[in-house]
Motif scaffolding. Structure first.
Motif, PDB file in Angstrom:
ATOM      1  N   LYS A 101       0.815  -1.146  -0.068  1.00 42.15           N
ATOM      2  CA  LYS A 101      -0.010  -0.072  -0.051  1.00 42.15           C
ATOM      3  C   LYS A 101       0.779   1.286  -0.029  1.00 42.15           C
ATOM      4  O   LYS A 101       1.965   1.258   0.466  1.00 42.15           O
ATOM      5  N   PRO A 102       0.088   2.479  -0.587  1.00 43.50           N
ATOM      6  CA  PRO A 102      -0.656   2.594  -1.429  1.00 43.50           C
ATOM      7  C   PRO A 102      -0.175   1.953  -2.817  1.00 43.50           C
ATOM      8  O   PRO A 102       1.141   1.830  -3.000  1.00 43.50           O
ATOM      9  N   LEU A 103      -1.146   1.274  -3.540  1.00 41.07           N
ATOM     10  CA  LEU A 103      -0.624   0.990  -5.018  1.00 41.07           C
ATOM     11  C   LEU A 103       0.009   2.288  -5.837  1.00 41.07           C
ATOM     12  O   LEU A 103       0.902   1.671  -6.235  1.00 41.07           O
ATOM     13  N   VAL A 124      -1.614  -7.101 -11.565  1.00 40.98           N
ATOM     14  CA  VAL A 124      -1.066  -6.428 -10.559  1.00 40.98           C
ATOM     15  C   VAL A 124      -2.053  -6.632  -8.962  1.00 40.98           C
ATOM     16  O   VAL A 124      -3.313  -6.350  -9.269  1.00 40.98           O
ATOM     17  N   ASN A 125      -1.557  -7.112  -7.899  1.00 43.55           N
ATOM     18  CA  ASN A 125      -2.252  -7.675  -6.797  1.00 43.55           C
ATOM     19  C   ASN A 125      -1.898  -6.396  -5.987  1.00 43.55           C
ATOM     20  O   ASN A 125      -0.649  -6.226  -5.501  1.00 43.55           O
ATOM     21  N   ALA A 126      -2.903  -5.928  -5.252  1.00 44.85           N
ATOM     22  CA  ALA A 126      -2.812  -4.863  -4.343  1.00 44.85           C
ATOM     23  C   ALA A 126      -2.876  -5.721  -2.932  1.00 44.85           C
ATOM     24  O   ALA A 126      -3.863  -6.598  -2.439  1.00 44.85           O
ATOM     25  N   ILE A 127      -2.086  -5.179  -1.977  1.00 48.40           N
ATOM     26  CA  ILE A 127      -2.062  -5.525  -0.658  1.00 48.40           C
ATOM     27  C   ILE A 127      -3.134  -4.846   0.292  1.00 48.40           C
ATOM     28  O   ILE A 127      -2.821  -3.835   0.665  1.00 48.40           O
ATOM     29  N   LEU A 128      -4.163  -5.351   0.472  1.00 46.16           N
ATOM     30  CA  LEU A 128      -5.451  -4.744   1.257  1.00 46.16           C
ATOM     31  C   LEU A 128      -5.695  -5.767   2.192  1.00 46.16           C
ATOM     32  O   LEU A 128      -6.770  -6.241   2.537  1.00 46.16           O
ATOM     33  N   GLN A 129      -4.568  -5.968   3.171  1.00 47.23           N
ATOM     34  CA  GLN A 129      -4.594  -6.964   4.183  1.00 47.23           C
ATOM     35  C   GLN A 129      -5.887  -6.983   5.336  1.00 47.23           C
ATOM     36  O   GLN A 129      -6.257  -7.933   5.690  1.00 47.23           O
ATOM     37  N   THR A 266       0.810 -13.232   4.960  1.00 52.43           N
ATOM     38  CA  THR A 266       0.826 -14.703   4.576  1.00 52.43           C
ATOM     39  C   THR A 266      -0.551 -15.124   4.031  1.00 52.43           C
ATOM     40  O   THR A 266      -0.856 -15.831   3.042  1.00 52.43           O
ATOM     41  N   VAL A 267      -1.623 -14.685   4.743  1.00 45.04           N
ATOM     42  CA  VAL A 267      -3.025 -14.843   4.166  1.00 45.04           C
ATOM     43  C   VAL A 267      -3.021 -14.202   2.893  1.00 45.04           C
ATOM     44  O   VAL A 267      -3.729 -14.888   1.809  1.00 45.04           O
ATOM     45  N   THR A 268      -2.729 -12.986   2.783  1.00 48.06           N
ATOM     46  CA  THR A 268      -2.886 -12.042   1.588  1.00 48.06           C
ATOM     47  C   THR A 268      -2.296 -12.843   0.374  1.00 48.06           C
ATOM     48  O   THR A 268      -2.710 -13.014  -0.844  1.00 48.06           O
ATOM     49  N   TYR A 269      -1.113 -13.641   0.663  1.00 45.05           N
ATOM     50  CA  TYR A 269      -0.247 -14.153  -0.605  1.00 45.05           C
ATOM     51  C   TYR A 269      -0.995 -15.360  -0.752  1.00 45.05           C
ATOM     52  O   TYR A 269      -0.810 -15.887  -2.007  1.00 45.05           O
ATOM     53  N   GLN A 270      -1.465 -16.149   0.041  1.00 42.74           N
ATOM     54  CA  GLN A 270      -2.180 -17.237  -0.042  1.00 42.74           C
ATOM     55  C   GLN A 270      -3.467 -17.123  -1.021  1.00 42.74           C
ATOM     56  O   GLN A 270      -3.593 -18.043  -2.141  1.00 42.74           O
ATOM     57  N   LYS A 271      -4.166 -16.042  -0.754  1.00 42.88           N
ATOM     58  CA  LYS A 271      -5.039 -15.595  -1.630  1.00 42.88           C
ATOM     59  C   LYS A 271      -4.631 -15.258  -3.024  1.00 42.88           C
ATOM     60  O   LYS A 271      -5.383 -15.769  -4.154  1.00 42.88           O
TER      61      LYS A 271
END
Length: 297
Positions: A101-103, A124-129, A266-271
């Motif tokens: 963040k922010p993208l 492109v994947n955004a980290i919105l954890q 880690t949860v974000t990466y799994q998704k």
């Protein structure tokens, strides 16, 4: 097993990305940062290549393809103002992206990213954890099932910082986007995700160390306060010797979400790795909001 590169490896949040790559049983094959002391990598990927320039990184990416060992993802943890540049670098070299963040700082750059995605065929994947935090997921479900149509929200986030902060890129408005962008983005994303699109925004205070205002969303009125000043910490935090305080109240009821932050990457990466990551359009509403907040500060 996916092969990762990481840009901005020396930053605070980078270790959460490195840990997430490890915990999802993937491989960090190279990292880049202009800061050249990277002992933290020895605990995770001691065999990873390390570069101090973008030129070296690009050479590595280009040489990896003919060898049959292309880099699949580039994770971006560089200063906020460099995100757009590094996203373009990754896409042009045939890599999917995971970006902190922010993208981008300027939401107008989202169109440029979408064009690059279309040309490269990569995402492109955004980290919105916070969207993966159990307490926030429960809140979203409760709001969706509620008989009420409109809610009153109080958001307070104080994360005290030392003098170093204001001599780093984080304290430079042009590089970080200021306090609303740098520390507020996840909370604004979470609020608009749950309570709907922005209808109105008023800013009462916007300074280097703190900001506050009132926000009207489709389903809520939000009074928000952000601060980097330890003097703003409430007694409940100072008595517990804590330098960070997070509070969200919905119609006066406290939503407890203080714990569980460190595992969200880690949860974000799994998704993301399962094809369920958040993309450019998911990030747009909060980015448009912080652009509006900056414009009327």
């Amino acid at each position: 097993m996916k092969r990762f590169a990481l840009i901005g490896a020396a930053g605070f949040v980078a270790e959460r990305h490195i840990k997430a790559i490890k915990e999802t049983e993937n491989e960090l094959v190279c990292a880049m940062d202009t800061f050249d002391v990277m002992g933290r990598m020895d605990s995770y990927f001691p065999e990873a290549e390390f570069f101090t320039s973008e030129k070296e990184l690009v050479q590595f990416l280009q040489q990896a393809k003919p060898k049959g060992k292309p880099v699949d993802y580039i994770s971006i943890c560089s200063p906020n103002n460099l995100h757009i540049k590094h996203i373009e670098l990754a896409l042009k070299n045939g890599c999917d992206v995971i970006c902190e963040k922010p993208l981008v700082i300027d939401s107008k750059d989202l169109e440029k990213i979408k064009e690059c995605e279309a040309e490269s065929g990569k995402k492109v994947n955004a980290i919105l954890q916070l969207r993966h935090h159990p307490a926030i997921l429960k809140l979203k479900k409760d709001i969706e099932q509620s008989d009420k149509d409109f809610f009153d929200i109080d958001l307070n986030y104080i994360t005290s910082r030392g003098k170093w902060y204001f001599k780093s890129w984080k304290g430079d408005f042009e590089k970080s986007g200021g306090i609303a962008t740098n520390i507020g983005i996840h909370f604004f994303d979470m609020l608009t995700w749950i309570f709907g699109k922005v209808q109105k925004s008023n800013v009462s205070v916007y300074e280097a160390t703190k900001a506050s205002g009132e926000l009207v969303l489709e389903k809520a009125k939000v009074n928000w306060f952000l601060s980097l000043d330890a003097n703003d910490l409430p007694e409940v935090a100072t008595k517990a010797s804590k330098r960070t305080y997070r509070s969200i109240k919905v119609d006066g009821r406290e939503i407890e979400f203080s714990n569980g932050f460190t595992d969200l990457h880690t949860v974000t990466y799994q998704k993301i790795l399962s094809g369920n990551g958040f993309g450019v359009e998911d990030a747009r509403e909060s980015l448009d909001l912080i652009a509006l907040i900056r414009s009327i500060r």
